[in-house]
Design an enzyme around this catalytic site. Structure first.
Site, PDB file in Angstrom:
ATOM      1  N   LYS A  49       0.847  -1.197   0.000  1.00 53.22           N
ATOM      2  CA  LYS A  49       0.000   0.000   0.000  1.00 53.22           C
ATOM      3  C   LYS A  49       0.884   1.250   0.000  1.00 53.22           C
ATOM      4  O   LYS A  49       1.968   1.251   0.612  1.00 53.22           O
ATOM      5  CB  LYS A  49      -0.891  -0.037   1.244  1.00 53.22           C
ATOM      6  CG  LYS A  49      -1.962   1.045   1.302  1.00 53.22           C
ATOM      7  CD  LYS A  49      -2.879   0.824   2.520  1.00 53.22           C
ATOM      8  CE  LYS A  49      -3.954   1.883   2.630  1.00 53.22           C
ATOM      9  NZ  LYS A  49      -4.863   1.660   3.781  1.00 53.22           N
ATOM     10  N   SER A 124      -9.767   1.753   2.767  1.00 56.67           N
ATOM     11  CA  SER A 124      -8.905   2.516   1.896  1.00 56.67           C
ATOM     12  C   SER A 124      -7.873   1.669   1.159  1.00 56.67           C
ATOM     13  O   SER A 124      -7.265   2.152   0.205  1.00 56.67           O
ATOM     14  CB  SER A 124      -8.168   3.593   2.697  1.00 56.67           C
ATOM     15  OG  SER A 124      -7.328   2.997   3.676  1.00 56.67           O
ATOM     16  N   SER A 148      -9.987  -0.645   6.957  1.00 57.75           N
ATOM     17  CA  SER A 148      -9.432  -0.502   5.607  1.00 57.75           C
ATOM     18  C   SER A 148      -8.730  -1.715   5.036  1.00 57.75           C
ATOM     19  O   SER A 148      -8.370  -1.716   3.863  1.00 57.75           O
ATOM     20  CB  SER A 148      -8.466   0.670   5.559  1.00 57.75           C
ATOM     21  OG  SER A 148      -9.190   1.849   5.384  1.00 57.75           O
TER      22      SER A 148
END
Ligand code: GLN
Length: 447
Positions: A49, A124, A148
């Site tokens: 990420k 997210s 997330s």
């Protein structure tokens, strides 16, 4: 796609070929799950990420304000990956500064859900989940502040695990809300999640909130045959959609058939979860994001004087959702409102945690939905409050610091994946993984 477990048995040459294939497939996919291809060292490639630092790589947290910023050091989770036969490979897309539930707020544009490209992948960590689900990543790292990892995993039909707060070092993770953030795996199955978690977990002197408690290998001790006591929270479920309620009822039955004992509970404080989370998280975010002033990191705007430079850098660099949260966070911390909002939220946070503790005195695990619906259509959520409400099942777990694992259990009539989560006692990851493996086997979800 081969699993992480299988990939770890492959030769250097086979892994190098696989890396090339992954990059080509990702480019063709049209999902916008990757925002960059980089690789660091040798080993099984793990997608990272865009808020986890890899030394020498760009790291932007999906934000315009960090364009051009190169990480000067490495996150401990990445160092640990490398020590365990893996490597950081590629950047995945995310909501700006990990604030969001859809991966629509990234500076790099929207990521699409592989099960329906007009749908969001969740957020997210939506890029990580979309990539694992579509076979363009073997496994990925995400971060979970309020859901997330688990929610995009649920929307994309893969496994997502949020560890107990303090199990995985936050050193080198771009801070959103420091008392809630944890790095964790998004994988194709439960066993891979255990393998990846084992690799990244452990005490780190560089993170003062990192736990000293012993980390024993979960993957090597996995046992799907333990018979566990699992609580279902009856008053929790009515707000979920019909298809989720149906999947939930079928899952409860599958757990019973697998020999687990189901007990029925209610939780009094669930109605305060969203308000409490959005006060605590925005207060911490406003504090953490104050460092992005256009001087120290990333992108700098024009300005005739210092004040104007700050103002322009932040105005141009941050997106709307991030600005909204900085405003809200500063409001709840302001001297006139601190007691009424921030202090009150901290007290309620304790009540939420105590309620979990009381339930865990009687049970091993709790079963819950991950989200009230399947992945919504891209562009369909206009009201921020509506988006915040979609976090209703995940955020209390972060407020209480507990571990939770989301896994796919069914699809709705339109073929969209439905994920549920098992929640464990703090630092009892083993029981959580054992129960999750048992559920995975009992359900036999078809991708
Ligand atoms: N959707 C939640 C939020 O926007 C959770 C995000 C996260 O876990 N990073 O705050």
């Amino acid at each position: 796609m081969i699993t992480l477990k299988e990939a770890l048995t492959k030769s250097k040459e086979e892994i190098a070929t696989l890396r090339v294939e992954l990059e080509a497939k990702a480019k063709e996919s049209g999902l916008n799950a990757y925002i960059g291809f980089e690789s660091s060292g040798e080993g099984v490639p793990i997608l990272i990420k865009d808020n986890i630092q890899v030394e020498g790589w760009s790291v932007t947290s999906g934000s315009k304000i960090l364009q051009g910023y190169i990480a000067p050091y490495e996150a401990t989770a990445i160092t640990n990956l490398k020590a365990n036969g893996m490597m950081a490979y590629g950047r995945s897309n995310m909501d700006e500064f990990a604030m969001g539930s859809t991966t629509e707020s990234s500076y790099y544009g929207v990521t699409k859900n592989p099960y329906g490209t007009d749908r969001v992948p969740g957020g997210s960590s939506g890029g990580s989940a979309a990539a694992v689900a579509s076979g363009i990543a073997i496994a990925a790292l995400g971060s979970d502040t309020g859901g997330s990892i688990r929610q995009p995993a649920a929307y994309c039909g893969c496994v997502g695990f949020k560890p107990t707060y303090g199990r995985v070092s936050r050193f080198g993770l771009g801070a959103y809300a420091s008392s809630l953030d944890q790095i964790g795996p998004i994988t194709q199955n439960v066993e891979d999640a255990a393998i990846l978690y084992d690799a990244i977990a452990g005490h780190d002197p560089k993170d003062s909130t990192s736990s000293q408690s012993e980390c024993v290998s979960i993957a090597q001790n996995l046992n799907a045959n333990r018979k566990l006591t699992i609580a279902v929270i009856d008053n929790y479920i009515s707000e979920a959609s019909e298809s989720i309620q149906k999947a939930y009822a079928n899952t409860v039955k599958a757990l019973e058939d697998a020999g687990h004992t189901i007990v029925h509970k209610n939780m009094q404080n669930t109605k305060y979860d969203i308000a409490t989370y959005y006060i605590v998280a925005t207060a911490e975010a406003a504090t953490n994001l104050a460092r992005f002033d256009g001087i120290r990191y990333g992108r700098r705007a024009e300005g005739k004087n210092l004040q104007e430079l700050y103002f322009n850098s932040r105005s141009e660099g941050f997106g709307d959702e991030v600005k909204r949260r900085i405003l809200l966070g500063n409001f709840v911390l302001s001297s006139g409102y601190y007691d009424a909002y921030y202090l009150k939220a901290q007290k309620v946070r304790h009540l939420i945690r105590d309620e979990f503790t009381a339930i865990f005195d009687e049970v091993d695990l709790i079963l819950s939905p991950v989200a009230p619906s399947v992945a919504p259509k891209i562009g369909s959520i206009h009201d921020p409050l509506e988006m915040y409400k979609s976090d209703m099942y995940t955020i209390a777990i972060n407020l209480a610091g507990l571990p939770a694992l989301s896994l796919p259990v069914a699809k709705d009539d339109e073929g969209m994946p439905i994920g549920l989560q098992l929640i464990g006692k703090a630092f009892d990851e083993q029981t959580l993984f054992d129960g999750s493996l048992s559920l995975e086997q009992a359900i036999n979800y078809i991708k």
